[in-house]
Scaffold this active site. Structure first.
Site: not given
Ligand code: MN
Length: 232
Positions: A105, A206, A208
Site C-alpha cells: 500500500c 493489504h 496482511e
C-alpha cells in the site's frame, strides 16, 4: 535458520499496534522473524535495515507530495515526515544489497516515489470500483488482472483475483525502473515489480489482512520469506 525482516517503525498507539500485528502474524506464519527499525536517524535506519535479510515497507499515511514534485492538494492526507524522510533512503540503500523487498500500500507508493515516479493525491473522483473499505479490511472490494509472466502471477497463480482495498491514492506515473504487473478493472495500478531485480514486489492492497484465511495472499509472505532464506 530463520530470516529477519526489517520493517520501518509505524508507531505504538493502539491503532498502529493493531495494524503492526497483522504484518507480524503473516511473517510468523511464513517462518520469518522481524525487526522494527527506528527512523529518527535515517542513515542509521538504512544501515540497520541493510543488515537484515529482507525489507517490508508497510502501509500508512499519504506520502508528502513535494517528494514527487507536486503541491499538496486539499484531499491529500497529513504526511508522516519521520517515515517520509527515512523510507525512500532505506529502500534505495537496501536495493543495492539485492535482497528481497515487499512493499504494501503506502509501501508501494513510497517505492514508486523513491525511484522517480508520481502519485495521484486522491482517486475518489476517478475511481469506479471501491478502493477503500476502512472497517472491513479483510474483505475483497474489487478484482485485479495480473500479468501472466510476472512474479506476482507465480505467487498468486491466477490471472485474476479479488483483493481488499484501503487506499485513496495510487500510482500516476510509474518509475522507469518498475514494471506494472497488476491493474484494477477501473484502471489503477495495483502491483509493480522492479525490473532486473530478484524479488521486489509492491502491492496496492493489504495481503496482511487477508492472509490468515487466504492461502494465495499468505503465499505472498511465504515466497518473500523463502527468497530471503535463499540469500542467507
Ligand atoms: Mn484498490
Amino acid at each position: 535458520m530463520s530470516v529477519v525482516i526489517a520493517i520501518p517503525e509505524m508507531g505504538n498507539d493502539l491503532f498502529r499496534k493493531y495494524m503492526k500485528s497483522k504484518y507480524t502474524a503473516a511473517l510468523r506464519r511464513a517462518g520469518a522473524e522481524y525487526k522494527w527499525i527506528d527512523l529518527s536517524d535515517p542513515s542509521a535506519a538504512a544501515k540497520e535495515a541493510c543488515a537484515c535479510d529482507g525489507l517490508l515497507l508497510p502501509g500508512g499515511s499519504d506520502v508528502e507530495p513535494s517528494l514527487y514534485g507536486q503541491e499538496r492538494t486539499e484531499k491529500c492526507g497529513a504526511p508522516n515526515m519521520l517515515r517520509d524522510n527515512a523510507e525512500p533512503l532505506m529502500l534505495r540503500a537496501f536495493l543495492k544489497t539485492e535482497k528481497p523487498v515487499l512493499a504494501i500500500c503506502r509501501g508501494l507508493q513510497v517505492m514508486n516515489v523513491a525511484l522517480g515516479g508520481t502519485l495521484y493525491q486522491d482517486i475518489k473522483d476517478r475511481q469506479q470500483a471501491k478502493h477503500s473499505d476502512f472497517l472491513r479490511r479483510g474483505r475483497t472490494t474489487h478484482s485485479i488482472s495480473i500479468e501472466q509472466d510476472s512474479l506476482l502471477y507465480s505467487i498468486v497463480k491466477s490471472a485474476e483475483t479479488a483483493v481488499n482495498s484501503l487506499h485513496h491514492q495510487a500510482i500516476a506515473v510509474p518509475a522507469n525502473t518498475v514494471r506494472v504487473t497488476a491493474n484494477s478493472g477501473d484502471g489503477f495500478i495495483e502491483a509493480v515489480e522492479l525490473k532486473d531485480y530478484g524479488f521486489c514486489l509492491g502491492v496496492q492492497w493489504h495481503p496482511e489482512h487477508m492472509s490468515k484465511h487466504s492461502a494465495s495472499q499468505q503465499n505472498i509472505f511465504n515466497c518473500f520469506a523463502n527468497e530471503c532464506k535463499k540469500g542467507k
